[in-house]
Write a protein that holds these residues in place. Structure first.
Motif, PDB file in Angstrom:
ATOM      1  N   ARG A 181       0.860  -1.193   0.000  1.00 40.41           N
ATOM      2  CA  ARG A 181       0.000   0.000   0.000  1.00 40.41           C
ATOM      3  C   ARG A 181       0.894   1.240   0.000  1.00 40.41           C
ATOM      4  O   ARG A 181       0.617   2.225  -0.674  1.00 40.41           O
ATOM      5  CB  ARG A 181      -0.936  -0.014   1.192  1.00 40.41           C
ATOM      6  N   ASP A 348      -6.271 -14.455   2.190  1.00 44.71           N
ATOM      7  CA  ASP A 348      -7.372 -13.690   2.781  1.00 44.71           C
ATOM      8  C   ASP A 348      -8.210 -12.995   1.717  1.00 44.71           C
ATOM      9  O   ASP A 348      -7.754 -12.781   0.595  1.00 44.71           O
ATOM     10  CB  ASP A 348      -6.806 -12.623   3.738  1.00 44.71           C
ATOM     11  N   GLU A 349      -9.417 -12.646   2.119  1.00 45.14           N
ATOM     12  CA  GLU A 349     -10.287 -11.752   1.369  1.00 45.14           C
ATOM     13  C   GLU A 349     -10.262 -12.004  -0.139  1.00 45.14           C
ATOM     14  O   GLU A 349      -9.915 -11.123  -0.916  1.00 45.14           O
ATOM     15  CB  GLU A 349      -9.885 -10.294   1.658  1.00 45.14           C
ATOM     16  N   TRP A 415      -6.543 -13.782  12.150  1.00 47.89           N
ATOM     17  CA  TRP A 415      -6.662 -12.326  12.177  1.00 47.89           C
ATOM     18  C   TRP A 415      -8.085 -11.843  12.417  1.00 47.89           C
ATOM     19  O   TRP A 415      -8.293 -10.838  13.068  1.00 47.89           O
ATOM     20  CB  TRP A 415      -6.087 -11.709  10.896  1.00 47.89           C
ATOM     21  N   TYR A 440      -3.760  -5.160  15.604  1.00 45.39           N
ATOM     22  CA  TYR A 440      -3.747  -4.341  14.392  1.00 45.39           C
ATOM     23  C   TYR A 440      -3.313  -2.919  14.734  1.00 45.39           C
ATOM     24  O   TYR A 440      -4.114  -2.071  15.133  1.00 45.39           O
ATOM     25  CB  TYR A 440      -5.119  -4.397  13.689  1.00 45.39           C
ATOM     26  N   ASP A 442      -2.529  -0.648  12.851  1.00 48.23           N
ATOM     27  CA  ASP A 442      -2.998   0.417  11.950  1.00 48.23           C
ATOM     28  C   ASP A 442      -4.258   1.074  12.526  1.00 48.23           C
ATOM     29  O   ASP A 442      -4.714   2.094  12.013  1.00 48.23           O
ATOM     30  CB  ASP A 442      -3.254  -0.100  10.521  1.00 48.23           C
ATOM     31  N   ILE A 455      -7.146   3.756   9.631  1.00 42.21           N
ATOM     32  CA  ILE A 455      -8.146   2.933   8.936  1.00 42.21           C
ATOM     33  C   ILE A 455      -9.436   2.807   9.747  1.00 42.21           C
ATOM     34  O   ILE A 455     -10.495   2.541   9.207  1.00 42.21           O
ATOM     35  CB  ILE A 455      -7.557   1.560   8.568  1.00 42.21           C
TER      36      ILE A 455
HETATM   37  C1  TNX Z   1      -7.614  -6.706   6.187  1.00 37.98           C
HETATM   38  S1  TNX Z   1      -5.745  -8.627   7.603  1.00 37.98           S
HETATM   39  C2  TNX Z   1      -6.611  -7.161   5.344  1.00 37.98           C
HETATM   40  C3  TNX Z   1      -5.695  -6.174   4.724  1.00 37.98           C
HETATM   41  C4  TNX Z   1      -6.046  -4.760   5.110  1.00 37.98           C
HETATM   42  C5  TNX Z   1      -6.404  -4.724   6.574  1.00 37.98           C
HETATM   43  C6  TNX Z   1      -6.636  -3.355   7.129  1.00 37.98           C
HETATM   44  C7  TNX Z   1      -5.814  -9.209   6.199  1.00 37.98           C
HETATM   45  C8  TNX Z   1      -5.336 -10.555   6.097  1.00 37.98           C
HETATM   46  N1  TNX Z   1      -6.320  -8.487   5.178  1.00 37.98           N
HETATM   47  O1  TNX Z   1      -5.673  -6.345   3.342  1.00 37.98           O
HETATM   48  O2  TNX Z   1      -4.962  -3.957   4.828  1.00 37.98           O
HETATM   49  O3  TNX Z   1      -7.551  -5.494   6.785  1.00 37.98           O
HETATM   50  O4  TNX Z   1      -6.732  -3.349   8.531  1.00 37.98           O
END
Ligand code: TNX
Length: 554
Positions: A181, A348-349, A415, A440, A442, A455
């Motif tokens: 980022r 993730d995600e 997480w 976290y 951040d 964030i």
């Molecule tokens: C979730 S934690 C994410 C990141 C983001 C973050 C922001 C994780 C495995 N994936 O891509 O930067 O939240 O807090």
């Protein structure tokens, strides 16, 4: 009489707090016995190391360098045949190698003993790593000026007498830094590593790829850095109210630089764990090689682009042979660069929309008997688990990799809370705890109205310090799978190195102490008391720690 007693107890109390203040090591050692007196380093002090020890000489040099820079005194470094005597003597600081038992303790690879009295100092360990941690404690026993980068006049370079036996609680004491980022130069990565070492942290998780930038040179795929390491502009402001900043952002590490960082970290006994994200968070790779997506153009219709928008993106790697070959090639180069036993493969995600729309994916699912896209993700991860296991490596993945079936050799990074870690341990898998609510960094550390834009979330120091990584619901056998914890720093809203340090310090000091010191010693007041001296150290190290905390320790 009462008055006299009251006065006496006040006197004793203030003496003991003064005594306590001399020992302000972070993370707090397992056993520290204060003794009377002190050892004073001066021009007659010598450093003694075992003959021919290539591992210990650099540690002696690190100490001599600190003393020379800050006091102007050059300490001699002498080799000795058997400096394994644990009795301080001769005005010497002795690095003593211990093989097995000492002081009725069996020393593990990160353990050490430190003895200081008026005659000298002995630091002893079974490994160079243990000696290194002893050195970190010794530096923290000295006045904070020892961390200065210039000559500090009128300082008495004294070490309060004590005996320490120290041993970490967890094997994984980590820090994750997102360089996708926002990109941070090698010089800063090295400084970050130095500061982790000061806190006896031992793992640096380097988040090298994401939607917003690919940051590691891969020789076979030059476009990853030619195209994937650059974005036109970045999101500025919060989700509800943002604009583009109109400023290009770019950066990547060459393979030579990666090797340099890995070697540097090794000297500080830190393992660098690379993360290559898959199957999600892949836009920078898709922008470089569009054939890795499920469609020739992005789901929105235009070309794939390295995005400047934070969050989760729908375009992800397509599980084709081309993609698998590409990622195998990438990982082959990655494992050449990182001696770490672990490789983090993300996980993730990963939105499933592009897979749902893809005829190829739907056919593949039928062919492989996969009932949904979660199982397809699991099929993807399992492929790379197998691949990396065949190369003698182990994978770590974010807790989503539990969905659709866990890969046989995976370690889970928990997480989204602690449930992933619990589920992993119950299935006999290792886990590293990084729950958002505690790890976290951040998130805001203080009142959002007075803090720089973050964030979201709210994670003050005291809450970080309160974290207990081993969940109560685990049996002692299952609890062994909790390898440790990690501070994560995602950098969507963190564009400069000084802002990185502002978010990390002092909260990462709490993470370091949780990872090292036993739970039964946890005491927030005691911690913040030591933190007051630690802030002085950080000041001499020019760390931009969050000053708002200074008051809590006054
Ligand atoms: C979730 S934690 C994410 C990141 C983001 C973050 C922001 C994780 C495995 N994936 O891509 O930067 O939240 O807090």
């Amino acid at each position: 009489m009462k008055k006299i007693l009251g006065f006496l107890s006040l006197l004793i109390l203030s003496f003991s707090t003064i005594a306590q203040k001399k020992y302000t090591i972070i993370p707090k050692p397992l056993e520290l016995t204060p003794l009377a007196g002190e050892f004073v380093i001066d021009a007659k002090t010598k450093i003694v190391i075992p003959k021919g020890s290539a591992e210990i000489r650099p540690l002696a040099e690190m100490l001599a360098e600190r003393v020379a820079v800050t006091s102007g005194v050059t300490l001699s470094i002498e080799e000795s045949d058997a400096p394994s005597n644990l009795v301080p003597a001769n005005k010497a600081i002795v690095f003593a190698p211990l093989k097995a038992k000492a002081m009725n303790k069996t020393l593990g690879e990160e353990d050490y003993i430190l003895k200081a009295d008026a005659k000298g100092i002995v630091i002893a360990a079974a490994t160079g790593k243990g000696e290194f941690y002893a050195l970190q404690s010794l530096l923290q026993l000295l006045p904070p000026q020892i961390f200065s980068s210039s000559l500090e006049k009128s300082v008495k370079w004294s070490v309060p007498a004590c005996t320490i036996f120290d041993q970490p609680r967890y094997g994984h004491r980590g820090s994750m830094l997102d360089v996708s980022r926002h990109f941070f130069p090698v010089s800063f990565i090295k400084r970050h590593i130095d500061l982790l070492a000061l806190h006896k942290m031992n793992r640096f998780h380097w988040h090298l790829t994401d939607d917003q930038g690919w940051r590691i040179e891969i020789k076979k795929y030059p476009k990853l850095t030619e195209v994937g390491s650059k974005r036109k502009e970045s999101m500025k402001g919060h989700y509800n109210d943002w604009k583009f900043d109109g400023t290009p952002h770019e950066g990547f590490y060459t393979q030579e630089e990666i090797k340099e960082v890995v070697a540097y970290a090794q000297k500080k006994f830190i393992t660098v764990i690379p993360e290559i994200e898959m199957p999600g968070h892949a836009l920078a790779a898709l922008a470089s090689y569009p054939e890795l997506g499920c469609t020739p153009t992005s789901l929105k219709g235009g070309p794939y682009e390295v995005t400047g928008i934070w969050g989760v993106h729908d375009d992800v790697f397509c599980p084709t042979e081309t993609t698998f070959k590409f990622l195998e090639d990438v990982l082959t180069e990655v494992i050449e660069l990182f001696p770490s036993q672990y490789v983090h493969i993300g996980g993730d995600e990963c939105p499933k929309i592009s897979w749902q729309k893809s005829k190829f994916c739907q056919d593949l699912m039928k062919k492989e008997g996969l009932k949904d896209e979660h199982e397809l993700q699991s099929y993807f991860i399992k492929h790379f688990d197998k691949f990396l296991t065949s190369k003698g490596k182990k994978i770590i993945g974010w807790d989503e990799i539990l969905e659709g079936g866990i890969s046989p050799n995976a370690t889970i990074m928990s997480w989204r809370g602690v449930e992933g870690g619990i589920a992993a341990a119950k299935q006999n898998h290792d886990a590293i705890m990084t729950p958002t609510g505690f790890c976290y960094l951040d998130y805001y550390q203080s009142d959002p109205t007075t803090e720089p834009l973050a964030i979201g979330g709210y994670l003050p120091l005291e809450k970080v310090y309160s974290y207990e990584p081993t969940p109560k619901e685990l049996t002692p056998e299952q609890a062994k799978h909790i390898l440790g914890l990690q501070a994560n720093l995602w950098t969507e809203y963190i564009a400069t190195t000084s802002h990185v340090e502002y978010m990390l310090y002092p909260r990462i000091c709490a993470i370091a102490e949780i990872g090292w010191s036993p739970a039964k010693h946890k005491n927030y007041e005691d911690f913040t008391g030591r933190l007051k001296t630690h802030f002085e150290r950080l000041k001499y190290l020019a760390v931009n720690y969050a000053k708002s905390y200074y008051d809590i320790t006054a």
